[in-house]
Design a protein around this motif. Sequence first.
Motif, short mmCIF file in Angstrom:
data_model
loop_
_atom_site.label_atom_id
_atom_site.label_comp_id
_atom_site.label_asym_id
_atom_site.label_seq_id
_atom_site.Cartn_x
_atom_site.Cartn_y
_atom_site.Cartn_z
N LEU A 124 53.46 43.02 47.84
CA LEU A 124 51.89 43.43 47.59
C LEU A 124 51.08 45.22 47.73
O LEU A 124 51.65 44.90 49.44
N ILE A 125 50.43 45.40 46.43
CA ILE A 125 50.42 46.86 47.53
C ILE A 125 48.98 46.86 47.66
O ILE A 125 47.83 46.00 46.19
N ILE A 184 47.14 45.16 43.49
CA ILE A 184 45.18 45.08 44.46
C ILE A 184 44.15 46.25 44.73
O ILE A 184 44.95 45.84 45.92
N THR A 185 44.37 46.70 44.41
CA THR A 185 43.59 48.13 44.77
C THR A 185 42.72 48.57 44.01
O THR A 185 42.62 48.67 42.96
N LEU A 205 49.10 44.45 37.31
CA LEU A 205 48.64 44.95 37.96
C LEU A 205 46.96 44.41 38.06
O LEU A 205 46.68 44.09 36.47
N ALA A 206 46.34 44.44 39.66
CA ALA A 206 44.85 43.70 39.34
C ALA A 206 43.50 43.58 39.72
O ALA A 206 42.50 43.27 40.28
N LYS A 272 48.43 42.78 32.59
CA LYS A 272 46.81 43.84 33.66
C LYS A 272 46.34 42.32 33.25
O LYS A 272 45.33 42.29 32.06
N SER A 273 45.07 42.34 34.45
CA SER A 273 44.64 40.99 34.82
C SER A 273 43.09 41.88 34.66
O SER A 273 42.61 42.73 36.04
#
Length: 296
Positions: A124-125, A184-185, A205-206, A272-273
């Motif tokens: 998790l980033i 999630i950044t 990529l959220a 890609k969300s």
Amino acid sequence: MITYVTENDVEANLPIKECIEELRNAFKSYGKGISDAHPRDRIIKDRNVLNTMPGLYQDKHLAGLKTYYSGEKGIHFVVIIFNTEKPEDLYILEANALGRIRTGALTAMVTSEIVKKRRINFTLIGSGYQAESQFLAMKEMYEFENAYVYSKNIEHARSFAERFGIQAAENLDVLKKSDVITSITNSNSPIFDYSQLPEKYHINLAGSNFPTRREAAKDVLDNSETIIVENYVQAMKESSEIMDVNNKEKIVELKDFIVNKENYKGNKTVFKSMGIGLEDVAAGYIVLKNMGIFNF
């Protein structure tokens, strides 16, 4: 009759696992042409932004939209839902927690459609407000061989890791041994590139729905085999990652992917969300059902 649902009501009545499965049902309905959604619309004037995201969940006889305003005085989210069998019944749900929970539930749902093994290595980033639901939703679907959290602020990563009993990563070398990666950044520049990835991966990529932001380098998407988005038109307006993909033919909408998975092969996938209103209406349905307001 208007029913108002508070943040506390949402948090008490929106279990992540149930949200995951309802989102799966909603996108199957969307893929079959039963339900529908339109891209996000934004009215921007000076520092004032009004966002609207409509969706129709026909299986549950619900139509509505998520709308939120942001400006100098802050930001506030609501979901407005009509009962199509009785349109005079209107439900207004506070939607800060709802958006956070359904965003995590969605990436876990999509991942579960692609990564079929039960035990995974997960990275998790990001360790902010949205990261918690990303982690908890993925934990509902998988057992973790290893789980890591990375943040540019290592103290934030360590605090998150301590809360959830996982490992804080001091760098992104852990990506090489990760089956699933979720970012999630609010980064404005790429956090990782293709050279840092393993031979097989799924990436969520959220973290952004503005074209000025970016989490993955261009070569990540150009070297991936299938790229999934919720709405192609919206993605081409809001995502720098999607806009820059060289081969647009490998981009597929989630509604089409979920009903025709056999057509999309490959060991390198990216989701890609950015969010569409159907997700919020489906999450709102769970809240209202669990509150005993109605059940279709």
